[in-house]
Enzyme design. Structure first.
Site, PDB file in Angstrom:
ATOM      1  N   ASP A 151      13.212 -42.526 -48.188  1.00  0.00           N
ATOM      2  CA  ASP A 151      13.974 -41.662 -49.377  1.00  0.00           C
ATOM      3  C   ASP A 151      13.479 -42.036 -50.624  1.00  0.00           C
ATOM      4  O   ASP A 151      13.273 -41.124 -51.663  1.00  0.00           O
ATOM      5  CB  ASP A 151      15.607 -41.931 -49.321  1.00  0.00           C
ATOM      6  CG  ASP A 151      16.267 -41.368 -50.649  1.00  0.00           C
ATOM      7  OD1 ASP A 151      16.583 -40.134 -50.395  1.00  0.00           O
ATOM      8  OD2 ASP A 151      16.523 -41.959 -51.441  1.00  0.00           O
ATOM      9  N   ALA A 179      17.320 -37.468 -51.256  1.00  0.00           N
ATOM     10  CA  ALA A 179      16.072 -36.711 -50.541  1.00  0.00           C
ATOM     11  C   ALA A 179      16.119 -36.604 -49.241  1.00  0.00           C
ATOM     12  O   ALA A 179      15.975 -35.685 -48.470  1.00  0.00           O
ATOM     13  CB  ALA A 179      14.840 -37.590 -50.781  1.00  0.00           C
ATOM     14  N   ASP A 180      16.957 -37.608 -48.430  1.00  0.00           N
ATOM     15  CA  ASP A 180      17.480 -37.516 -46.962  1.00  0.00           C
ATOM     16  C   ASP A 180      18.310 -36.442 -46.836  1.00  0.00           C
ATOM     17  O   ASP A 180      18.306 -35.821 -46.200  1.00  0.00           O
ATOM     18  CB  ASP A 180      17.861 -38.863 -46.642  1.00  0.00           C
ATOM     19  CG  ASP A 180      16.667 -39.688 -46.071  1.00  0.00           C
ATOM     20  OD1 ASP A 180      15.941 -39.569 -45.649  1.00  0.00           O
ATOM     21  OD2 ASP A 180      17.027 -40.954 -46.457  1.00  0.00           O
ATOM     22  N   LEU A 181      19.330 -36.297 -47.781  1.00  0.00           N
ATOM     23  CA  LEU A 181      20.539 -35.368 -47.558  1.00  0.00           C
ATOM     24  C   LEU A 181      20.053 -34.003 -47.844  1.00  0.00           C
ATOM     25  O   LEU A 181      20.330 -33.093 -46.921  1.00  0.00           O
ATOM     26  CB  LEU A 181      21.702 -35.794 -48.650  1.00  0.00           C
ATOM     27  CG  LEU A 181      22.370 -37.123 -48.432  1.00  0.00           C
ATOM     28  CD1 LEU A 181      23.190 -37.416 -49.661  1.00  0.00           C
ATOM     29  CD2 LEU A 181      22.970 -37.173 -47.095  1.00  0.00           C
ATOM     30  N   GLY A 184      18.236 -32.709 -44.752  1.00  0.00           N
ATOM     31  CA  GLY A 184      19.150 -32.461 -43.724  1.00  0.00           C
ATOM     32  C   GLY A 184      19.742 -31.158 -43.786  1.00  0.00           C
ATOM     33  O   GLY A 184      19.868 -30.306 -43.083  1.00  0.00           O
TER      34      GLY A 184
END
Length: 407
Positions: A151, A179-181, A184
């Site tokens: 992230d 960035a991860d969210l 997803g």
């Protein structure tokens, strides 16, 4: 809108779909939890004994459990099955599960699953209807494809850190792993689109989600500003690059956000708080001029904003329909009457016997709302249910796999 409820009944629009979840940490689990909330049956494959990396991301632990708060927050509505996919026996289990699965989601490094016979090109031949979502740091192609994605790394490379922080300070990442969210959530959007395509054609496909791609995509107005001018936007702290005043101000007892979105709102603000003289000053008269003279705007309004408490300002500004708000701590957020009224916190029964608190799904569907059927599972909680109930293995066969360390 219906209330948020925690119940075993599945009311979600994806009821009847089965997802094989080969994801871990955050980007992938965010995607598959959304699918689970919307009604899909999600079978989460974890490493025997170790499980998802985030099971060890602690403290904090959820009270009265051995589960990390991190893991519990993104793994509800999933069944945990432990399988060693590096072993032939484990690969056979996965292949058997895929016979009844609609979707496979994974966030392994590019090419890693192909070593086990589980790459898209390999599986699509046998399962042409399979929707295969790959979430990686940099996507399946391009010079950076082999690199691992994290992230903070993506926030740095994707430009958001260059935009975040005080003008004279250092670049800053977001306080949550955006960035991860975003990766997803974009993955979930891709899966839903592929499902609609399959409904029309019968064909599955691969969804290639690169975290850097999604990060570039959500640069929004800042990205557009650069593409239009060729100039790197500066860090502005809490100020807006295109609107002024739209920022935090100190009050008599703290801080608040003032968001003046257009010229009529600024005029209303000035006329009601003794600043009508500013309207005759061309440096304040229009939003483009206020943006051009943002420091003057800040310096001029700061003494005024310090004259009232945050609560007094909120009452006064809301009466005039001028956007404003306090800068809440998380304690403030989760005790906010609006957040409570919107049912954004759930309590769910956990396999440990404890009750766990998690944030709810924000998607409010009037006819087929998200359902909350089970809290995040303990490691291997559903081995017997899935291997015996879905695959039809005998108890002896399951025990043999366990003795070999396959599950």
């Amino acid at each position: 809108m219906p209330d948020t409820t925690v119940a075993p009944e599945n009311t979600g629009p994806l009821k009847g779909l089965r997802v094989l979840d080969l994801t871990r940490v955050l980007a992938g689990p965010t995607c598959t939890q959304m699918l689970g909330d919307l009604g899909a049956e999600v079978i989460k494959i974890e490493r025997p004994e170790a499980g998802d990396d985030t099971r060890g991301f602690a403290p904090p632990f959820v009270p009265n459990t051995r589960e990390s708060a991190y893991f519990v927050g993104v793994n509800r509505n999933k069944k945990s099955v432990t399988v060693d996919i590096a072993s032939p026996e484990g690969q056979a289990v996965i292949m058997k599960l895929l016979e009844s699965c609609d979707i496979l989601a994974e966030n392994f490094k590019v090419g890693a699953l192909a070593k086990y016979g589980l790459g898209y090109e390999q599986l699509s031949k046998k399962f042409p209807r399979l929707i295969y979502c790959s979430i990686t740091g940099f996507g399946q192609t391009g010079p950076y494809a082999p690199r691992p994605g994290y992230d903070a790394l993506i926030q740095a490379m994707g430009g958001i850190m260059s935009l975040t922080g005080e003008p004279n300070g250092s670049p800053q990442k977001s306080g949550v792993p955006v960035a991860d969210l975003f990766a997803g959530l974009y993955g979930c959007i891709g899966i839903l689109s592929a499902l609609n395509h399959r409904h029309a054609t019968g064909q599955g496909q691969q969804i290639d989600i690169g975290m850097l791609d999604t990060h570039v995509a959500w640069l929004a107005n800042q990205g557009s500003n650069f593409l239009s001018t060729g100039e790197n936007p500066p860090r502005l702290g809490n100020q807006h690059p295109n609107i002024a005043p739209y920022q935090e101000f100190p009050s008599k007892d703290g801080y608040l956000i003032l968001a003046v979105g257009n010229d009529p709102t600024f005029e209303r603000f000035c006329k009601n708080f003794g600043q009508e003289h500013l309207l005759a000053d061309e440096r304040f008269a229009t939003n483009p001029k206020r943006v051009e003279n943002r420091q003057l705007v800040t310096d001029t309004l700061t003494p005024l904003m310090k004259s009232k408490t945050t609560a007094e300002w909120i009452v006064a500004l809301e009466a005039l329909k001028i956007a404003c708000g306090p800068i809440n701590t998380l304690k403030d957020v989760f005790s906010d009457p609006h957040v409570i009224a919107r049912n954004m916190v759930l309590e769910m029964d956990h396999a440990s016997g404890a009750r766990v608190k998690v944030t709810a799904n924000p998607v409010k569907l009037s006819a087929t709302p998200p359902s909350y059927r089970s809290a995040a599972p303990v490691l291997g909680q559903h081995n017997a249910e899935v291997l015996q109930g879905i695959l039809g293995m005998s108890e002896a066969e399951v025990s043999a796999l366990k003795e070999k360390g396959i599950i």
